[in-house]
Structure formats: C-alpha cells, structure tokens
Design an enzyme around this catalytic site. Structure first.
Site, PDB file in Angstrom:
ATOM      1  N   HIS A 194       0.829  -1.210   0.000  1.00  0.00           N
ATOM      2  CA  HIS A 194       0.000   0.000   0.000  1.00  0.00           C
ATOM      3  C   HIS A 194       0.858   1.251   0.000  1.00  0.00           C
ATOM      4  O   HIS A 194       0.532   2.252  -0.629  1.00  0.00           O
ATOM      5  CB  HIS A 194      -0.912  -0.004   1.227  1.00  0.00           C
ATOM      6  CG  HIS A 194      -2.061  -0.924   1.065  1.00  0.00           C
ATOM      7  ND1 HIS A 194      -2.714  -1.493   2.122  1.00  0.00           N
ATOM      8  CD2 HIS A 194      -2.659  -1.396  -0.045  1.00  0.00           C
ATOM      9  CE1 HIS A 194      -3.675  -2.263   1.662  1.00  0.00           C
ATOM     10  NE2 HIS A 194      -3.673  -2.219   0.359  1.00  0.00           N
ATOM     11  N   GLU A 435      -9.468 -10.911 -23.464  1.00  0.00           N
ATOM     12  CA  GLU A 435      -8.328 -11.178 -22.573  1.00  0.00           C
ATOM     13  C   GLU A 435      -8.079 -12.666 -22.411  1.00  0.00           C
ATOM     14  O   GLU A 435      -7.249 -13.090 -21.629  1.00  0.00           O
ATOM     15  CB  GLU A 435      -8.482 -10.473 -21.225  1.00  0.00           C
ATOM     16  CG  GLU A 435      -9.872 -10.422 -20.651  1.00  0.00           C
ATOM     17  CD  GLU A 435     -10.005  -9.473 -19.450  1.00  0.00           C
ATOM     18  OE1 GLU A 435      -9.006  -8.893 -19.002  1.00  0.00           O
ATOM     19  OE2 GLU A 435     -11.130  -9.342 -18.966  1.00  0.00           O
ATOM     20  N   ASP A 459      -4.325  -9.720 -18.646  1.00  0.00           N
ATOM     21  CA  ASP A 459      -4.824 -11.095 -18.616  1.00  0.00           C
ATOM     22  C   ASP A 459      -4.506 -11.854 -19.897  1.00  0.00           C
ATOM     23  O   ASP A 459      -4.234 -13.049 -19.858  1.00  0.00           O
ATOM     24  CB  ASP A 459      -6.340 -11.103 -18.368  1.00  0.00           C
ATOM     25  CG  ASP A 459      -6.642 -10.953 -16.887  1.00  0.00           C
ATOM     26  OD1 ASP A 459      -5.965 -11.611 -16.083  1.00  0.00           O
ATOM     27  OD2 ASP A 459      -7.529 -10.165 -16.536  1.00  0.00           O
ATOM     28  N   CYS A 506      -6.617  -1.622 -22.840  1.00  0.00           N
ATOM     29  CA  CYS A 506      -6.723  -0.988 -21.521  1.00  0.00           C
ATOM     30  C   CYS A 506      -5.840  -1.668 -20.482  1.00  0.00           C
ATOM     31  O   CYS A 506      -5.881  -1.334 -19.311  1.00  0.00           O
ATOM     32  CB  CYS A 506      -8.171  -0.945 -21.052  1.00  0.00           C
ATOM     33  SG  CYS A 506      -8.901  -2.565 -20.833  1.00  0.00           S
TER      34      CYS A 506
HETATM   35  C1  PEP Z   1      -6.315  -6.519 -18.179  1.00  0.00           C
HETATM   36  O1  PEP Z   1      -6.462  -7.712 -17.899  1.00  0.00           O
HETATM   37  O2  PEP Z   1      -5.420  -6.106 -18.943  1.00  0.00           O
HETATM   38  C2  PEP Z   1      -7.213  -5.513 -17.594  1.00  0.00           C
HETATM   39  C3  PEP Z   1      -7.206  -4.263 -17.999  1.00  0.00           C
HETATM   40  O3  PEP Z   1      -8.023  -5.895 -16.588  1.00  0.00           O
HETATM   41  P1  PEP Z   1      -7.510  -6.179 -15.100  1.00  0.00           P
HETATM   42  O4  PEP Z   1      -6.073  -5.753 -14.995  1.00  0.00           O
HETATM   43  O5  PEP Z   1      -8.402  -5.412 -14.207  1.00  0.00           O
HETATM   44  O6  PEP Z   1      -7.679  -7.663 -15.003  1.00  0.00           O
HETATM   45 MG    MG Z   2      -8.299  -8.321 -16.968  1.00  0.00          MG
END
Ligand code: PEP
Ligand code: MG
Length: 575
Positions: A194, A435, A459, A506
């Site tokens: 944290h 993903e 992912d 993302c």
């Molecule tokens: C990802 O898997 O790249 C993603 C944006 O989702 P998270 O990191 O929340 O699994």
């Molecule tokens: Mg993800």
C-alpha cells in the site's frame, strides 16, 4: 563514506536531499506482571490508547489532502478495520485481566497471533497485509508509550529532505505529506504494498525494499534517490552529484513540458487522431483524469466499489457512483466494466476458490453465477447511461454461449426498467474485453455481436503464456513481446478494424511508451491507462509518423527470436 544500495523502484523521479531518519518502533517491549489491584488501571490505559488511535485515524480521514489518491481512504479504512479486529482491540484487554501482564506485552502477543494468521494465506496480496497489521499495532503501541504518530520534525526549508524509515504505513505518508519531503525510502515493502501505491499517488519518488538503509544511513547524510532505477546513493562524490543534478533538472523540465501537453490533441505527425483515455477505480479519480488531459474513461474497474467492505453497495449507491462519473466527465465517453470479481479480487467473507482462481469463477462467469448481484449492478449501470456517454464493458468473455447469456441478461434488465418507466439510453453501447486467447482466436462472433472491444493485455498475456500474474516466482516469464502475444494483438486489432468495430487496449501495455508505436503500427487508435501515464504516451504519439513505422512493425510481427524483436523495437522507438 559513499555507498550505493539497490531496492525496488515504486515511484519515479530523482530526488537529492539530506536524510531524515524516522525511528522505528519495533514491537520489542517490556514484559512485566502487575499487582492485581493495578489491572483495572492497566486496562483503562489500553482503552485510552485504543481510543486515541481510533481518533487519530478519524482525523487523518477527515483531513486527507484533497489531491490524495482515492486509495488513501481505502487504506485508512482497512487500517481502521484491523484496529477493530477483536485480536487487537479486545484480546489484549482479556489477557491483561486474566494474566495480569502489562498492556504492551498483551498487545505484542496478540499482534503476533494476528500476523501468524495472515502468514497462512496462500494469496500473496493477503499475506502482504500482515505489514498493515504490524503498522496498526505500532501506531497503537506508540500511543501506549506516549509517543503518538511518528511526529517528524518538519522538513528543513533550506535543503531538500528525504525521509528514511524501516517501514512507512500509508497513514504515515499522509501525515508526512504537508512536510514536503522530496522522497521516501524504506527498508521493507514490495511493489504492491500500500505504501508503494500511495507514494505513486503522491507523485513523490520512492524506493522500497532497501533492506538496511535505516541502519546504514545517518541523519543528515546527503542522498540521491533514483526512483526510476531503484538506486540510493549515500554521500555521493562531486562528479556523481553533478551528474544527478543534471538528470534531475532534465527530468523536471520533461515533466513541465509534458504538463503543457494537457490540452493538446493526441495526433500523430501525419494527422491521425488517437484517443487517450484513463483507467479509474473510484469516482474521485476523475480529478486526476482531467488534470492529465485524458479525453474519456476507457476502463472504470467497478469491482473496486465492492472491495474491503462487509455490506455490498446496493443499486442506489452504485447508481450514484456511476452517475457521478458520467456527469463529471461532461459528455466525454465513460466505459464502465461490470465487476471483475473472483480470481485475486474476492468479496469479504467469500470462500477462496481452491486451486486455480484465475481459471475459476471470475469476472463474467462470476456475474452469471450470481444473477442477483449482477442484476443490481446492471440496473444501476443502465440507469446511469441516462446521464452521460456511458458504455458497458463485459470482462473475460470466452465464447459465444457466455456472450449470448449476457446479452439475454441485459435485455431482461432493460425490460424491467421499461416496465417501471425508468429512463436509460436505449442505444447504450455494449463492449467485451478480449483477454482470453480463445476469444481472440474466435473473434468473429464478438465483432458481430458487440459494439466495441477492449484488449486486457494483463490477462491476455497471463492466459497466453500460462503465467499467473500474481505469482512472483514466474514474473520474469511475463513477456508482452512474446511472438505469440504480438500476433494475437495484431490479429485482434486488425480484425476489429476490418469489421469497423472500435478497439482499444486498456491493460498496462497501453501506458508503457515502449509499446506505443508498436500498437499504433498494429492499427490501434485508442489507448486507456492510469491518468498519470497519459502525458508521456501523448508525447510519443505526437512524435510518431504512421507511414514511417508500418514496415518495421510488420517485421517485428514476423520475427521469432526474442533478441531480434527487442532490437527491432529499439529501432522503431528511435526513429
Ligand atoms: C487486463 O487484464 O489487462 C485488464 C485491464 O483488466 P484487469 O487488470 O483489471 O484484469
Ligand atoms: Mg483483466
């Protein structure tokens, strides 16, 4: 004497300043047995310390700096919850009463029991929370010893001051913020601690895991901290100092220049418009989104509304959160992901899935298995679409039957809102996260049935390379440049573009400038990342000419040898 220490870089920037050491209250305390007639008084002393610690947290929460990241509140809430754990707040009292021991001794014994319980967790994240337990216990202990807080002497105004501690809790960091320290250094802690996350949120250089810095550094030593490389140089010679002063001013100049890009459009040299959006976790994060010039929210990880709490948010609370973001973004797009719970993000009180949580009941699978929860969220989301440009994103889709089930679920929820006459955007756009390699390879079904797609590279890499992203033992194998990953990315982006389905990335790759040109070359036109990364990526976009990078990108895509790929990528980025 000059020497160098290496740790884990968690918040970038270069700081040069004099050391200010924070004494570490280890839980080495006196042990003594009390006469029976003093037991009630000792319990009262413990209660008073407990109350003072509670008050300290309450005041920290109400005085949290306005620029503080949303995580602050969550951390403080977590520390308050730990303080209220019966093992810390009740068991020491019982022990004083039954064993006539002094309060510090009772607290130390019960803390060790609680820490041992955290040690049993298989999950690395939960195991790491034992640090939080120790930090809370230390805070309580300081009250018992009559020395609340770290009470740092104010940073000197004539010189920059770097805070050196064995460990710092997130609450400590909030207290130290007004003292304007140039950097933070700790002996312990990992990249996901944290403290690391909070330091990043404060935009203050920070290196953790330096092991013996607190013992080796002396008060007022001259320090150089490189928050990018994780290096601490103690009492540098003149030459090194001059070099780092230069690097520091270059770094600051760069930051200032980047800040000026806030309102600039992210166009490539040849005039192609690129959208740079932000990833957020809580509605409060949109202040930072705007400060950094992101033009929309590409990923609102809604599951963060559900974590660290005993009572789940009801429809009204969720609706207010989604509406706040929709309205706050003034008509810019807001993509809200339905909750991605399960895996490494468990609800309080949920039994942990046994063997492979990342392959288990997670994200959309979890949503479909908990229709009550999912319906509540979907109603709140749909209602929020009435207040801005809200899109809905479904995480971790793997195949057509899951997708159909989800579409039916959404249709039924819309119907229930229609029946009640509740307004929502009938044209609301529905997207899916790509993903899982299966989804990437069977993409045609998704491009036909969904309005947009977003690639979760975190992912996608985990599942393509069979690397648990939370397991530090295999972290070195986590490779965004693996040929299989690159080919999947190029395939997803190319296919979506052919079908005219908007596609974004993302995952973390979107915020790393080393990959920007590569992704642009694959055809990506929309990126979503942590707000603070936007200016840097914008700068990379502004200096890129798409016609110039195409052939090198295609060459990288055909390459099999990892070293060759790295070589070609360097060329691409140097052009
Ligand atoms: C990802 O898997 O790249 C993603 C944006 O989702 P998270 O990191 O929340 O699994
Ligand atoms: Mg993800």
């Amino acid at each position: 004497m000059s020497f160098t220490l290496h740790g884990i870089a968690v918040s970038s920037g270069i700081a040069i300043g004099h050391a200010h050491l924070i004494s570490h209250t280890s839980l080495e305390v006196a042990h003594y047995v009390l006469p029976k007639q003093l037991v009630a008084e000792e319990i009262a002393r413990f209660d008073a310390a407990l109350l003072a610690t509670r008050n300290e947290f309450t005041s920290l929460r109400s005085n949290r700096p306005t620029h503080a990241a949303a995580e602050f509140d969550a951390f403080l809430e977590l520390h308050q919850m730990i303080l209220d754990d019966p093992l810390l707040s009740v068991a020491p009292r019982d022990m004083i009463a039954s064993e006539y021991c002094n309060a510090e001794w009772a607290l130390k014994t019960q803390t060790e029991t609680l820490v041992a319980q955290f040690d049993e967790f298989e999950d690395a994240y939960l195991r790491e929370r034992q640090t939080d337990v120790t930090q809370v216990a230390e805070r309580l202990l300081k009250q018992l010893l009559g020395q609340p807080g770290h009470q740092p002497s104010p940073a000197r105004h004539d010189v920059e001051t770097i805070l050196v501690a064995h460990d710092l809790s997130p609450a400590d960091l909030i207290q130290f913020k007004p003292h304007q320290y140039a950097a933070f250094i700790t002996d312990v802690g990992g990249a996901t601690s944290h403290t690391a996350i909070v330091a990043r949120g404060l935009n203050t250089p920070c290196v953790v895991g330096l092991h013996h810095a607190r013992d080796l550094v002396r008060e007022d030593d001259l320090l150089i901290l490189d928050g990018e490389q994780g290096v601490l140089i103690v009492n540098p010679d003149k030459l090194i100092l001059a070099e780092y002063k230069l690097r520091q001013s270059e770094w600051e100049l760069e930051r200032k220049k980047l800040k000026r890009l806030r309102t600039a459009r992210a166009n490539t040299l040849d005039g192609t418009v690129i959208e740079l959006h932000a990833n957020i976790e809580k509605p409060e994060d949109i202040t930072e989104v705007k400060e950094n010039g992101a033009t929309g929210i590409g990923l609102f990880r809604s599951e963060f509304l559900f974590l660290n709490r005993d009572h789940l948010p009801d429809e009204e609370e969720q609706f207010e959160a989604y509406r706040a973001v929709a309205e706050g973004m003034d008509g810019q797009p807001v993509t809200i992901r339905t909750f991605d719970l399960g895996g490494d993000k468990q609800l309080n009180g949920t039994k942990r899935v046994a063997n492979n949580p990342a392959l288990g009941l997670r994200a959309i699978r979890f949503c479909l298995s908990e229709p009550q929860l999912f319906r509540t969220q979907m109603r709140a989301l749909l209602r929020a679409t009435h207040y801005g440009d809200v899109k809905i994103l479904i995480p971790m889709l793997s195949g057509v039957s899951e997708l159909n089930q989800t579409l039916q679920f959404i249709a039924a929820t819309k119907q229930s809102l229609d029946d009640e006459g509740i307004p929502y955007d009938r044209e609301v756009k529905l997207g899916g996260m790509i993903e899982i390699p299966a989804a990437a390879l069977a993409l045609s079904v998704f491009v036909k049935k969904l309005d947009f797609l977003s690639i979760g590279t975190n992912d996608l890499i985990q599942y393509t390379l069979a690397i648990d992203r939370t397991d530090e033992e295999v972290a070195h194998l986590y490779d965004p440049l693996h040929p299989a990953v690159l080919r999947l990315l190029a395939h997803i982006i190319g296919t979506s573009n052919r079908f005219n389905v908007p596609i974004s990335v993302c995952g973390e790759m979107a915020g790393e400038s080393a990959y920007t040109r590569l992704l642009l070359g694959f055809g990506l036109r929309q990126f979503s990342m942590f707000s603070a990364q936007v200016p840097n990526i914008k700068q990379r976009v502004l200096t890129t000419s798409l016609p110039q990078i195409t052939s090198l990108t295609q060459k990288i895509l055909r390459a099999d040898d990892p070293l060759n790929i790295i070589d070609l990528l360097e060329k691409l980025n140097a052009a």
